[in-house]
Each structure stands twice: as C-alpha cells, then as structure tokens.
Design a protein around this motif. Sequence first.
Motif, PDB file in Angstrom:
ATOM      1  N   GLY A   1      -0.277 -58.548 -12.109  1.00 45.81           N
ATOM      2  CA  GLY A   1      -0.302 -59.345 -13.329  1.00 45.81           C
ATOM      3  C   GLY A   1      -0.361 -58.512 -14.592  1.00 45.81           C
ATOM      4  N   LEU A   2      -0.201 -57.181 -14.449  1.00 48.08           N
ATOM      5  CA  LEU A   2      -0.323 -56.284 -15.587  1.00 48.08           C
ATOM      6  C   LEU A   2       0.534 -55.046 -15.340  1.00 48.08           C
ATOM      7  N   LEU A   3       1.247 -54.624 -16.385  1.00 52.65           N
ATOM      8  CA  LEU A   3       2.045 -53.394 -16.305  1.00 52.65           C
ATOM      9  C   LEU A   3       1.753 -52.515 -17.516  1.00 52.65           C
ATOM     10  N   PRO A   4       1.553 -51.221 -17.282  1.00 53.32           N
ATOM     11  CA  PRO A   4       1.453 -50.292 -18.407  1.00 53.32           C
ATOM     12  C   PRO A   4       2.820 -50.131 -19.063  1.00 53.32           C
TER      13      PRO A   4
ATOM     14  N   ASP B   1       6.758 -40.412 -22.583  1.00 59.89           N
ATOM     15  CA  ASP B   1       5.611 -39.830 -21.882  1.00 59.89           C
ATOM     16  C   ASP B   1       4.281 -40.193 -22.530  1.00 59.89           C
ATOM     17  N   ARG B   2       4.221 -41.363 -23.147  1.00 57.29           N
ATOM     18  CA  ARG B   2       2.991 -41.809 -23.821  1.00 57.29           C
ATOM     19  C   ARG B   2       2.733 -43.274 -23.495  1.00 57.29           C
ATOM     20  N   LEU B   3       1.506 -43.593 -23.155  1.00 59.10           N
ATOM     21  CA  LEU B   3       1.107 -44.971 -22.923  1.00 59.10           C
ATOM     22  C   LEU B   3       1.000 -45.659 -24.281  1.00 59.10           C
ATOM     23  N   VAL B   4       1.836 -46.677 -24.511  1.00 62.11           N
ATOM     24  CA  VAL B   4       1.877 -47.329 -25.822  1.00 62.11           C
ATOM     25  C   VAL B   4       1.382 -48.767 -25.804  1.00 62.11           C
ATOM     26  N   GLY B   5       1.088 -49.291 -24.619  1.00 60.25           N
ATOM     27  CA  GLY B   5       0.609 -50.664 -24.535  1.00 60.25           C
ATOM     28  C   GLY B   5       0.473 -51.124 -23.106  1.00 60.25           C
ATOM     29  N   MET B   6       0.105 -52.379 -22.993  1.00 58.72           N
ATOM     30  CA  MET B   6       0.005 -53.045 -21.699  1.00 58.72           C
ATOM     31  C   MET B   6       0.635 -54.420 -21.865  1.00 58.72           C
ATOM     32  N   ILE B   7       1.302 -54.895 -20.818  1.00 59.43           N
ATOM     33  CA  ILE B   7       1.815 -56.265 -20.856  1.00 59.43           C
ATOM     34  C   ILE B   7       1.297 -56.988 -19.617  1.00 59.43           C
ATOM     35  N   SER B   8       0.768 -58.164 -19.862  1.00 60.32           N
ATOM     36  CA  SER B   8       0.213 -58.965 -18.776  1.00 60.32           C
ATOM     37  C   SER B   8       1.034 -60.237 -18.599  1.00 60.32           C
ATOM     38  N   ASP B   9       0.818 -60.875 -17.458  1.00 57.20           N
ATOM     39  CA  ASP B   9       1.478 -62.154 -17.240  1.00 57.20           C
ATOM     40  C   ASP B   9       1.033 -63.155 -18.317  1.00 57.20           C
ATOM     41  N   ARG B  10      -0.189 -63.018 -18.790  1.00 59.24           N
ATOM     42  CA  ARG B  10      -0.684 -63.885 -19.879  1.00 59.24           C
ATOM     43  C   ARG B  10       0.059 -63.601 -21.184  1.00 59.24           C
TER      44      ARG B  10
ATOM     45  N   ALA C   1     -17.245 -50.524 -14.638  1.00 57.19           N
ATOM     46  CA  ALA C   1     -17.526 -51.951 -14.464  1.00 57.19           C
ATOM     47  C   ALA C   1     -18.224 -52.508 -15.703  1.00 57.19           C
ATOM     48  N   GLN C   2     -19.160 -51.764 -16.247  1.00 55.30           N
ATOM     49  CA  GLN C   2     -19.860 -52.215 -17.456  1.00 55.30           C
ATOM     50  C   GLN C   2     -18.899 -52.293 -18.640  1.00 55.30           C
ATOM     51  N   ASN C   3     -17.995 -51.307 -18.738  1.00 57.02           N
ATOM     52  CA  ASN C   3     -16.983 -51.309 -19.793  1.00 57.02           C
ATOM     53  C   ASN C   3     -16.097 -52.552 -19.666  1.00 57.02           C
ATOM     54  N   MET C   4     -15.668 -52.866 -18.443  1.00 53.88           N
ATOM     55  CA  MET C   4     -14.838 -54.048 -18.221  1.00 53.88           C
ATOM     56  C   MET C   4     -15.585 -55.310 -18.645  1.00 53.88           C
ATOM     57  N   ALA C   5     -16.883 -55.379 -18.324  1.00 53.85           N
ATOM     58  CA  ALA C   5     -17.687 -56.538 -18.713  1.00 53.85           C
ATOM     59  C   ALA C   5     -17.817 -56.619 -20.224  1.00 53.85           C
ATOM     60  N   ASP C   6     -18.082 -55.482 -20.857  1.00 56.77           N
ATOM     61  CA  ASP C   6     -18.289 -55.459 -22.311  1.00 56.77           C
ATOM     62  C   ASP C   6     -17.043 -55.884 -23.080  1.00 56.77           C
ATOM     63  N   ILE C   7     -15.879 -55.408 -22.639  1.00 57.22           N
ATOM     64  CA  ILE C   7     -14.648 -55.711 -23.373  1.00 57.22           C
ATOM     65  C   ILE C   7     -13.882 -56.890 -22.786  1.00 57.22           C
ATOM     66  N   LYS C   8     -14.444 -57.473 -21.711  1.00 58.73           N
ATOM     67  CA  LYS C   8     -13.927 -58.702 -21.102  1.00 58.73           C
ATOM     68  C   LYS C   8     -12.489 -58.572 -20.590  1.00 58.73           C
ATOM     69  N   VAL C   9     -12.260 -57.533 -19.788  1.00 58.36           N
ATOM     70  CA  VAL C   9     -10.966 -57.384 -19.117  1.00 58.36           C
ATOM     71  C   VAL C   9     -11.196 -57.190 -17.621  1.00 58.36           C
ATOM     72  N   ARG C  10     -10.219 -57.615 -16.837  1.00 54.58           N
ATOM     73  CA  ARG C  10     -10.318 -57.532 -15.376  1.00 54.58           C
ATOM     74  C   ARG C  10      -9.644 -56.296 -14.802  1.00 54.58           C
ATOM     75  N   ARG C  11      -8.867 -55.601 -15.641  1.00 57.13           N
ATOM     76  CA  ARG C  11      -8.155 -54.398 -15.181  1.00 57.13           C
ATOM     77  C   ARG C  11      -8.138 -53.379 -16.299  1.00 57.13           C
TER      78      ARG C  11
END
Length: 153
Positions: free
Chosen positions: A33-36, A41-50, A88-98
């Motif tokens: 459900g998510l692609l970098p 050669d640079r990570l510029v974003g993420m795209i999710s099914d949402r 895991a704490q970072n994911m909880a703090d910023i409210k993301v699943r991946r």
Amino acid sequence: MEVSEVMTTNVKLVSPDQSVAQAARMMQDLDVGLLPVAENDRLVGMISDRDIAIRAVGANKSPDTPVREVMSKEVLYCYETDEVEAAAQNMADIKVRRLPVLSQQKRLVGIVSLGDLAVIDGPDNAGEALCGISEPGGAHSQSRDGGRSPTLF
C-alpha cells in the motif's frame, strides 16, 4: 533488536514521473500500500494507496497524473540501526504504519511496517505503536512534525 532485523528488504521504487495508474498497478502486483518515490538516486517522497484514492481519484485527476502531483513529499524515516522500540515509538508519535528504513549513508535499505513488528518482534512494540497511531489527535499524514527528513539519498 535493530530495525534491520525486522524490516522488509527488496523494496521497489517508483519515479515521480510515472503515472498514478502505474503506481497503483505496482502496488497491486506487489501487494503493498506504499511505494518510495526516487529521483536521481534520492528519495523524494512516498506514495500510498490513500494518496492515490484521496489526492488523485477523489480530486478527479486523470490516471495519467504524475506521481509527483499526489505523493507525500516530506519523507519520515528511521535508520536500520535504530532499536525496534524507538522505531515503534516514532511510528506511534507521527501516526504512520510504515516507515522507510535508511542506512547511515541515507540509502534506502528497506521498509518497516506494523506487520513486520508484529510478526518478527511480537505484539508488545507493534501493539504500543498501533495504540499511538490510532489515538485521536491530528491529521493522518506522512508529513507530521517529529520525523526526520533526509537531505540526500
């Protein structure tokens, strides 16, 4: 335990110039459900099914719309050497699943998800992260304050 021990490797990338329809087909083929999103050669974003559902389909954009127009541009991530509890704490703090996982050289080496945490690390960290993610209190977005953004990838 380090994130490198639980993350998913062999991550496929999408270009910001590819269409949202191509990104959606990649997600379908890979069952993700998510692609970098990477460029030069640079990570510029993420795209999710949402992102596709809300920012493309919901906004009546064409299936040929470039990924760059609907992707989340601020990339929140963790390092492969981070402890699982911290991720895991970072994911909880910023409210993301991946979260994308970067090497110390800021190269994408994997993705860590709640599923990875639950299957490999057990329910404790995954459960705590899920509780934080599910707690009301703000927009559900990849661009919440509190994450780190890479400058070079």
